[in-house]
Design an enzyme around this catalytic site. Structure first.
Site, PDB file in Angstrom:
ATOM      1  N   LYS A 169      -2.745  12.506   1.330  1.00 17.71           N
ATOM      2  CA  LYS A 169      -4.193  12.996   1.563  1.00 17.71           C
ATOM      3  C   LYS A 169      -4.201  12.981   3.415  1.00 17.71           C
ATOM      4  O   LYS A 169      -5.053  12.299   3.803  1.00 17.71           O
ATOM      5  CB  LYS A 169      -4.973  11.957   1.046  1.00 17.71           C
TER       6      LYS A 169
ATOM      7  N   ASP B 218       0.025   7.674 -14.649  1.00 13.63           N
ATOM      8  CA  ASP B 218      -0.924   7.370 -15.829  1.00 13.63           C
ATOM      9  C   ASP B 218      -1.186   8.991 -16.228  1.00 13.63           C
ATOM     10  O   ASP B 218      -1.205   9.277 -17.753  1.00 13.63           O
ATOM     11  CB  ASP B 218      -2.092   7.003 -15.637  1.00 13.63           C
TER      12      ASP B 218
ATOM     13  N   ASP C 209       0.450   5.357  -8.700  1.00 20.04           N
ATOM     14  CA  ASP C 209      -0.219   4.588  -9.891  1.00 20.04           C
ATOM     15  C   ASP C 209      -0.928   5.687 -10.722  1.00 20.04           C
ATOM     16  O   ASP C 209      -0.733   5.633 -11.878  1.00 20.04           O
ATOM     17  CB  ASP C 209      -0.978   3.348  -9.391  1.00 20.04           C
TER      18      ASP C 209
ATOM     19  N   ASP D 102      -5.288  14.961  -4.513  1.00 19.19           N
ATOM     20  CA  ASP D 102      -6.359  15.705  -5.465  1.00 19.19           C
ATOM     21  C   ASP D 102      -5.789  16.833  -6.020  1.00 19.19           C
ATOM     22  O   ASP D 102      -6.017  17.478  -7.388  1.00 19.19           O
ATOM     23  CB  ASP D 102      -7.798  15.774  -4.757  1.00 19.19           C
TER      24      ASP D 102
ATOM     25  N   TYR E 193      -1.957  -1.787  -2.210  1.00 18.37           N
ATOM     26  CA  TYR E 193      -1.839  -2.912  -2.974  1.00 18.37           C
ATOM     27  C   TYR E 193      -1.296  -4.292  -2.179  1.00 18.37           C
ATOM     28  O   TYR E 193      -1.618  -5.356  -2.574  1.00 18.37           O
ATOM     29  CB  TYR E 193      -0.621  -2.677  -3.936  1.00 18.37           C
TER      30      TYR E 193
HETATM   31  C1  IPM Z   1       1.724  -0.164 -13.245  1.00 19.33           C
HETATM   32  C2  IPM Z   1       0.426  -0.892 -13.583  1.00 19.33           C
HETATM   33  C3  IPM Z   1       0.310  -2.073 -12.311  1.00 19.33           C
HETATM   34  C4  IPM Z   1       0.308  -1.317 -11.254  1.00 19.33           C
HETATM   35  C5  IPM Z   1      -0.855  -2.885 -12.636  1.00 19.33           C
HETATM   36  C6  IPM Z   1      -0.587  -3.649 -13.923  1.00 19.33           C
HETATM   37  C7  IPM Z   1      -0.852  -4.070 -11.606  1.00 19.33           C
HETATM   38  O1  IPM Z   1      -0.775  -0.255 -13.646  1.00 19.33           O
HETATM   39  O2  IPM Z   1       2.682  -0.399 -13.225  1.00 19.33           O
HETATM   40  O3  IPM Z   1       1.292   1.286 -12.955  1.00 19.33           O
HETATM   41  O4  IPM Z   1      -1.126  -0.862 -10.824  1.00 19.33           O
HETATM   42  O5  IPM Z   1       1.040  -1.018 -10.478  1.00 19.33           O
HETATM   43 MN    MN Z   2      -0.504   1.814 -13.429  1.00 14.37          MN
END
Ligand code: IPM
Ligand code: MN
Length: 354
Positions: A187, A247, A243, A219, A142
């Site tokens: 990884k 999710d 990240d 993975d 990032y």
């Molecule tokens: C998160 C989001 C952010 C990230 C984006 C919006 C930049 O997906 O907070 O997980 O990738 O960190």
């Molecule tokens: Mn995210």
């Protein structure tokens, strides 16, 4: 307790859920005799429109002067799918993390028994799953050196020893406070940065000898959180892996709209839902305020206000059990409650509880 809290509602559904987060904090302040002062500031698409910067200096200052930041979400479709744009809401979010030194992002994954059937996973697999993912938030790809022309592009996945040590320290300490099981996710079979993570984790292991530490490739971990979520207690991983993994883990509990997070580090700690700004639902009173409300609970717990946090959690659990739920988690045929109704119900529960 007196707390100065910076309020950053951001974009999309942000302002609506933030209203419920603040109402919850107000109810707690009244009940426990605390004094919370709010300092609202702009960020995201909203701030680009107003001042041309998604994380203006003034907002940064408001955050630095506060004891904590309660953040909702940023993002706007006007800025998506346009690779030439340099200024976008997300760049503000990244600037905020970097400037506030928020290197440790804690994303808990706790299931609610009454919502197990809403998970894409089988109930019997999920029952009892309770773990946290600690995502390194200010390093890696990032923030590493980037380059882009028409023929070539790269992002550098760079980590320095001190960045790895400080996040692992937090992870080991969380494991000590929880079920003493830490899984370091990397990884290391391919990436040099991962091999350094693993080397440093192994160096630190003896200091935390009460913690069982294991190592897993990302993975494999992506699969394992689905096939055996009860295996995990504390997961620690680098920025990009964290990240993606969070999710994935946020949806296994039934709704992303339930997941709060905290980000801590060098300066003011920040608390925000894991979900985004859901622009399509903005202004429709559809969004689940629970993630924002639980983020407020994490904020209070950060300052040692455990009873206050517990009451909020109890109120949320009770609302779910009473089927006072936004559409995405309502039982079939059940009434759909709006953002405000859910928030009001939780606030009333807090007011009336002993
Ligand atoms: C998160 C989001 C952010 C990230 C984006 C919006 C930049 O997906 O907070 O997980 O990738 O960190
Ligand atoms: Mn995210």
């Amino acid at each position: 307790m007196k707390l100065d809290i910076a309020i950053l509602p951001g974009d999309g559904i942000g302002p609506e859920i933030m209203q419920q987060g603040v109402a919850t904090l107000d109810a707690i302040a009244q009940k426990f005799g605390h004094e919370f002062t709010y300092h609202e500031a702009i960020c995201g698409a909203h701030a680009i429109d107003e001042v041309g910067d998604p994380f203006p200096e003034k907002t940064f200052k408001t955050c630095m002067d506060a004891d904590a930041v309660l953040f909702a979400a940023v993002g706007d479709p006007r800025f998506d799918n346009n690779p030439t744009l340099k200024v976008r809401p997300e760049t503000g979010l990244l600037a905020m993390r970097k400037q506030l030194g928020l290197f440790a992002n804690v994303r808990p994954v706790a299931t609610f028994d009454c919502l197990l059937h809403k998970s894409p996973l089988k109930e019997e697999l999920l029952k009892g799953a309770d773990f946290i993912v600690i995502r390194e938030l200010t390093g890696g790809m990032y923030f590493g050196e980037k380059y882009q022309d028409n023929e070539k592009a790269y992002d550098t996945d760079i980590y320095y020893r001190n960045e790895i040590e400080r996040i692992l320290k937090i992870a080991f300490e969380y494991a000590q406070k929880r079920n003493k099981h830490l899984t370091v996710v990397d990884k290391a079979n391919v990436l040099a940065s991962s091999r350094l993570w693993r080397q440093i984790a192994k160096e630190m292991e003896p200091v935390y000898s009460d913690v069982t530490t294991d190592y897993m490739f990302i993975d494999n971990c992506a699969m394992r959180v689905l096939t055996e979520p009860t295996f995990f207690d504390v997961i620690v991983t680098e920025n990009t892996f964290g990240d993606i993994l969070t999710d994935e883990t946020s949806c296994i509990t039934g709704s992303m709209g339930l997941q709060p997070s905290s980000s801590i580090g060098e300066y003011t700690p920040l608390f925000e839902p894991v979900h985004g700004s859901w622009p399509q639902a903005a202004g429709k009173d559809l969004a689940n305020p629970v993630a924002q409300i639980l983020s407020a609970a994490m904020l209070l717990e950060h300052f040692g206000l455990e009873d206050e946090g517990r009451i909020i959690r109890e109120a949320v659990e009770a609302s779910l059990q009473a089927n006072v739920r936004t559409p995405e988690i309502q039982v079939e045929g059940g009434k759909h409650y709006g953002t405000k109704e859910v928030g009001n119900w939780i606030v009333n529960y807090i007011k009336e509880s002993n």
